[in-house]
Design an enzyme around this catalytic site. Sequence first.
Site, short mmCIF file in Angstrom:
data_model
loop_
_atom_site.label_atom_id
_atom_site.label_comp_id
_atom_site.label_asym_id
_atom_site.label_seq_id
_atom_site.Cartn_x
_atom_site.Cartn_y
_atom_site.Cartn_z
N HIS A 309 0.86 -1.19 0.00
CA HIS A 309 0.00 0.00 0.00
C HIS A 309 0.89 1.23 0.00
O HIS A 309 1.95 1.24 0.64
CB HIS A 309 -0.91 0.00 1.24
CG HIS A 309 -2.05 0.96 1.13
ND1 HIS A 309 -1.91 2.31 1.36
CD2 HIS A 309 -3.34 0.77 0.77
CE1 HIS A 309 -3.07 2.90 1.17
NE2 HIS A 309 -3.95 2.00 0.80
N ASP A 366 -8.21 -4.53 -0.55
CA ASP A 366 -8.67 -5.18 -1.77
C ASP A 366 -8.40 -6.68 -1.79
O ASP A 366 -8.96 -7.40 -2.61
CB ASP A 366 -7.99 -4.55 -2.99
CG ASP A 366 -8.49 -3.15 -3.23
OD1 ASP A 366 -9.70 -2.95 -3.07
OD2 ASP A 366 -7.68 -2.28 -3.55
N1 ACO Z 1 4.07 -7.81 -5.00
C1 ACO Z 1 5.40 -8.01 -5.11
N2 ACO Z 1 6.31 -7.03 -4.88
C2 ACO Z 1 5.85 -5.82 -4.55
C3 ACO Z 1 4.46 -5.53 -4.43
C4 ACO Z 1 3.56 -6.59 -4.66
N3 ACO Z 1 2.24 -6.40 -4.53
N4 ACO Z 1 4.29 -4.24 -4.10
C5 ACO Z 1 5.51 -3.72 -4.02
N5 ACO Z 1 6.46 -4.67 -4.29
C6 ACO Z 1 7.90 -4.49 -4.23
C7 ACO Z 1 8.44 -3.65 -5.37
O1 ACO Z 1 8.81 -4.48 -6.46
C8 ACO Z 1 9.61 -2.97 -4.72
O2 ACO Z 1 10.68 -3.92 -4.64
P1 ACO Z 1 12.22 -3.42 -4.73
O3 ACO Z 1 12.43 -2.55 -3.53
O4 ACO Z 1 13.00 -4.67 -4.76
O5 ACO Z 1 12.30 -2.64 -6.03
C9 ACO Z 1 9.14 -2.69 -3.30
O6 ACO Z 1 8.16 -3.73 -3.01
C10 ACO Z 1 8.50 -1.33 -3.10
O7 ACO Z 1 7.54 -1.15 -4.15
P2 ACO Z 1 6.88 0.23 -4.53
O8 ACO Z 1 6.17 0.08 -5.82
O9 ACO Z 1 7.91 1.28 -4.41
O10 ACO Z 1 5.84 0.43 -3.38
P3 ACO Z 1 4.75 1.53 -3.33
O11 ACO Z 1 4.49 1.77 -1.90
O12 ACO Z 1 5.09 2.70 -4.17
O13 ACO Z 1 3.52 0.82 -4.06
C11 ACO Z 1 1.47 -0.28 -4.41
C12 ACO Z 1 2.33 0.56 -3.45
C13 ACO Z 1 1.26 0.45 -5.75
C14 ACO Z 1 0.09 -0.46 -3.74
C15 ACO Z 1 2.15 -1.63 -4.65
O14 ACO Z 1 2.42 -2.27 -3.44
C16 ACO Z 1 1.35 -2.53 -5.58
O15 ACO Z 1 1.47 -2.44 -6.80
N6 ACO Z 1 0.50 -3.45 -4.99
C17 ACO Z 1 -0.34 -4.29 -5.78
C18 ACO Z 1 -1.55 -3.52 -6.31
C19 ACO Z 1 -2.60 -3.27 -5.24
O16 ACO Z 1 -2.93 -4.12 -4.45
N7 ACO Z 1 -3.12 -2.04 -5.22
C20 ACO Z 1 -4.19 -1.65 -4.27
C21 ACO Z 1 -3.73 -0.60 -3.33
S1 ACO Z 1 -4.98 -0.30 -2.09
C22 ACO Z 1 -6.14 0.75 -2.83
O17 ACO Z 1 -5.87 1.46 -3.75
C23 ACO Z 1 -7.52 0.74 -2.26
#
Ligand code: ACO
Length: 432
Positions: A309, A366
């Site tokens: 998140h 979600d």
């Molecule tokens: N699965 C696997 N790896 C992940 C995931 C995931 N769901 N989310 C983040 N990571 C990893 C990234 O690859 C990154 O790894 P690294 O440091 O080796 O490069 C690290 O975790 C940080 O990722 P960011 O994208 O920088 O995290 P951010 O906080 O910006 O992203 C987000 C948050 C967009 C929600 C992300 O976690 C994601 O894409 N999750 C899946 C989609 C999702 O569930 N969205 C719903 C959000 S809740 C809502 O809107 C109501």
Amino acid sequence: MATTASLKIDDKDYPLPVMVGTEGEKAIDTRALRAATGYIAYDQGYGNTGSCESQITYLDGDNGILRHRGIPIEQLAHYSDFVETAYLVIYGELPNQTQRKEFGLRLRKNAAVEMQMQKILEGFPTNASPMAMLSAMVAALPAYHPELATNDFQKDLKNFDLAAAMAISKIRTIVAMIYRYQKGLPFVFPKQELPFCDNFLHMMFSEPYQDYQPVPEVSKALNLLLLLHADHEQNCSTSTTRMVGSSAANLFTSMSAGICALSGPLHGGANVAVMQMLQSIHDEGDDGTRFIAAAKSGSKSNRLMGFGHAVYKNFDPRARIIGDACDTVLAKLGIDDPLLRIAKNLEQAALKDDYFVSRKLYPNVDFYSGIIMRAVGIPMNMFTTMFAIGRAPGYIANWKEVASNPKGRIYRPRQIYVGATKRDYVPIALRG
Ligand code: ACO
């Protein structure tokens, strides 16, 4: 605690005021920065920018805290229902019995959608995106209720109670109409005597000569689902609602813009992505193990959807509540959903895995909300519209804050221009 911060540019110190919220959140007020220094604050995506002061929702993502008007989401989920929480979010206090009755009555009386508006819906292709239809229908509301949507804050605030009730109640009715229209079924009119969620289920699922029979567990699950989405601070769609509202646009128009923002897969569409992921894991005969391994590759296309998140870096309190509710609801309804088993496997495996733990990736709301919606009988293409029904109180409360703020100004961020520098116009014949 410091009352001013200092910014040093070319050996000159510039004092900047410090702001502190009621929960101790700190900010540096940069409003005067450009006038004093010629610099602007750069924060692509506003991830570290406070765009407003708000009294509605407190969210502490590091500690997994979410409170509406001071009341923890766990208590609301346990004791309240969607309509009462909507009142709290919008008006700032839990309603007393008279206020609750009057609010409920306004919702009941304003549930029906005008016949002319039904024709708008019937003008859409039946396979149109439900979110496109919903935002367009909400954008059309000012045309049918111009007295509530004058684009003059003073006048619109005088009629706020009615407009707010209309927005909440009609959005729910429109969602049910979209569902019926896409299935080729006749619209079902709302019934004034039914509670909010039962009325929705009636408009969705009643058959000719056979009214939907309310199932208490389903109504409770739906109430919980909507309540958990009631507001969530300055998320993309709520900020959009505020931004559009800041131009003095009326409540309905501002909410319609918020609904458009909600339609994106990175926001309201994530619950669909979770269900698609669980379904494809199931179809491939995986119990989640192979998918977890692939999700650790770092590739965006293999992400474990419903995990991580932008703000919660500990846990999403809504995910805990909804995860527990999934077990209860499905058990009470006698549903054995293989996708729930896969979701549980994924969650357990990820919570033990250093990749997810070290990156602070936990289930978000979600991850389980789609399973509840499936149990309630909502088809996947309607999931994001359900989110919109739930988020309506948050949009309304935020619009009201914007409209009521005498010191408010139109939202107008700046940018750092990185395009071509000045060059001369070349006539088309000489352009090669
Ligand atoms: N699965 C696997 N790896 C992940 C995931 C995931 N769901 N989310 C983040 N990571 C990893 C990234 O690859 C990154 O790894 P690294 O440091 O080796 O490069 C690290 O975790 C940080 O990722 P960011 O994208 O920088 O995290 P951010 O906080 O910006 O992203 C987000 C948050 C967009 C929600 C992300 O976690 C994601 O894409 N999750 C899946 C989609 C999702 O569930 N969205 C719903 C959000 S809740 C809502 O809107 C109501």
